[in-house]
Design an enzyme around this catalytic site. Structure first.
Site, mmCIF file in Angstrom:
data_model
loop_
_atom_site.group_PDB
_atom_site.id
_atom_site.type_symbol
_atom_site.label_atom_id
_atom_site.label_comp_id
_atom_site.label_asym_id
_atom_site.label_seq_id
_atom_site.Cartn_x
_atom_site.Cartn_y
_atom_site.Cartn_z
ATOM 1 N N ASP A 213 -10.941 3.226 4.082
ATOM 2 C CA ASP A 213 -11.412 1.835 4.026
ATOM 3 C C ASP A 213 -12.937 1.739 3.923
ATOM 4 O O ASP A 213 -13.459 0.685 3.584
ATOM 5 C CB ASP A 213 -10.986 1.103 5.312
ATOM 6 C CG ASP A 213 -9.729 0.274 5.131
ATOM 7 O OD1 ASP A 213 -9.543 -0.289 4.036
ATOM 8 O OD2 ASP A 213 -8.954 0.182 6.094
ATOM 9 N N GLN B 275 -4.640 -1.132 9.625
ATOM 10 C CA GLN B 275 -4.657 -2.485 9.080
ATOM 11 C C GLN B 275 -5.322 -3.450 10.063
ATOM 12 O O GLN B 275 -5.007 -3.446 11.258
ATOM 13 C CB GLN B 275 -3.210 -2.925 8.757
ATOM 14 C CG GLN B 275 -3.092 -4.257 8.050
ATOM 15 C CD GLN B 275 -3.676 -4.258 6.642
ATOM 16 O OE1 GLN B 275 -3.734 -3.237 5.961
ATOM 17 N NE2 GLN B 275 -4.119 -5.417 6.203
ATOM 18 N N LYS C 26 0.845 -1.211 0.000
ATOM 19 C CA LYS C 26 0.000 0.000 0.000
ATOM 20 C C LYS C 26 0.874 1.253 0.000
ATOM 21 O O LYS C 26 0.620 2.212 -0.730
ATOM 22 C CB LYS C 26 -0.933 -0.004 1.219
ATOM 23 C CG LYS C 26 -2.057 -1.030 1.116
ATOM 24 C CD LYS C 26 -2.796 -1.270 2.435
ATOM 25 C CE LYS C 26 -3.835 -2.379 2.253
ATOM 26 N NZ LYS C 26 -4.549 -2.731 3.476
HETATM 27 N N1 GUN Z 1 -7.294 -6.547 6.438
HETATM 28 C C1 GUN Z 1 -7.725 -7.326 5.422
HETATM 29 N N2 GUN Z 1 -8.313 -6.576 4.459
HETATM 30 C C2 GUN Z 1 -8.250 -5.295 4.877
HETATM 31 C C3 GUN Z 1 -8.674 -4.070 4.324
HETATM 32 O O1 GUN Z 1 -9.254 -3.993 3.237
HETATM 33 N N3 GUN Z 1 -8.411 -2.964 5.070
HETATM 34 C C4 GUN Z 1 -7.799 -3.025 6.286
HETATM 35 N N4 GUN Z 1 -7.615 -1.884 6.947
HETATM 36 N N5 GUN Z 1 -7.393 -4.149 6.826
HETATM 37 C C5 GUN Z 1 -7.619 -5.284 6.131
#
Ligand code: GUN
Length: 301
Positions: free
Chosen positions: A120, A97, A53
């Site tokens: 998100d 995350q 990311k």
């Molecule tokens: N963990 C697994 N998928 C995601 C996601 O799309 N966003 C976040 N913040 N954590 C995750």
């Protein structure tokens, strides 16, 4: 039956080029989109996701800040960090995350993020707005699925979509987006009776279960469209060098010939998720600065 391979890698690349151009234009107005990624603990998979990311943000010219916190950080300390980021004018997107360690209340943390910086789309205000069909930040993976369907299939009106999985991250929001696109939506999950029979009614199957190659030919009617959200690392049984390989929630080789269109793993939904995070970061930067968000795939309104 010959099937269309829904190429997420290619579509994501097209989307990223469009985002990069829009980021350049924002910069000409002295706005540099900024993304902060917060990682708690040292889960290996999460570390890999966070790294990719941050790298992608850099490639697009998005200012990115990576904050690592130890697994035993207190909830209070994490909330304080979020508060600092909420107040930071250089940051337009905040991503914590998941999963978080069990001593931390995930819902409290997600709702502490300023909803305008919620890249998100996990804040209750954004989830609620999406469920009411109002403008919202849309979670990245569901957004990626819908962009692929709209680009490869077009009008989805009247199609029966069966979503397997009911998580807040994928299942629920993808179903809401399909509904918004005039599909008839069935949510199926671990307690659904005769899941293969339910899935055989589907024109579109979205598989978001987290079980490697769970959806087999028995689940799929001829001509169905299959979107595979799963990313599962499994042991490699063929004789190649690699010990592990990635497979989806769909047994691709036995399912593909029954479908009219299908996403592969890797190269399907996965690359779209990260492209949609960049898309959401651009969206949040536009929202906060009162600039029109004029992407070709604006699925919000
Ligand atoms: N963990 C697994 N998928 C995601 C996601 O799309 N966003 C976040 N913040 N954590 C995750």
């Amino acid at each position: 039956m010959t099937h269309t391979l829904i190429d997420g890698k290619k579509t994501a690349e097209e989307l990223l080029i469009e985002i990069e151009n829009k980021v350049d234009r924002l910069k000409q107005q002295n706005i540099t989109p900024g993304l902060s990624v917060v990682l708690v603990g040292n889960d290996k998979a999460s570390e890999t996701y966070v790294r990719s990311k941050v790298e992608m943000s850099k490639r697009l010219g998005i200012h990115s800040v990576h904050r690592e916190m130890s697994a035993d950080v207190s909830e209070e300390e994490l909330l304080q960090e979020i508060d600092n980021l909420n107040k930071d004018g250089a940051i337009h997107g905040i991503l914590v995350q998941l999963p978080l360690p069990s001593h931390i209340n995930t819902e409290k943390v997600l709702n502490a993020i300023d909803y305008k910086k919620d890249v998100d789309g996990f804040h209750t205000l954004n989830a609620g707005a999406l469920s009411k069909g109002l403008e919202a930040t849309i979670p990245c993976t569901p957004l990626g699925c819908i962009i692929l369907l709209k680009r490869y299939i077009g009008d989805l009106s009247g199609k029966h979509a069966v979503v397997i999985g009911r998580s807040n991250i994928v299942g629920k929001p993808v179903g809401q987006l399909l509904l918004k696109n005039n599909c008839t939506v069935t949510y199926a999950h671990s307690r659904t009776k005769d899941l293969p029979a339910v899935c055989r009614q589907a024109d579109i199957i979205v598989a978001a279960i987290g079980k490697p190659e769970f959806v087999n030919a028995e689940f799929v009617k001829d001509g169905a469209i299959v979107i595979d959200v799963g990313i599962n690392a499994v042991e490699n049984t063929d004789n190649s060098q690699r010990k592990r390989k990635l497979v989806g929630d769909v047994a691709f080789n036995e399912v593909c010939n029954k479908t009219s269109a299908i996403t592969p793993v890797p190269g399907g939904v996965g690359p779209m998720t990260i492209a949609c995070l960049m898309y959401n970061c651009l969206y949040c930067a536009c929202l906060i600065n009162g600039v029109e968000f004029d992407m070709a795939d604006n699925l919000r309104a």
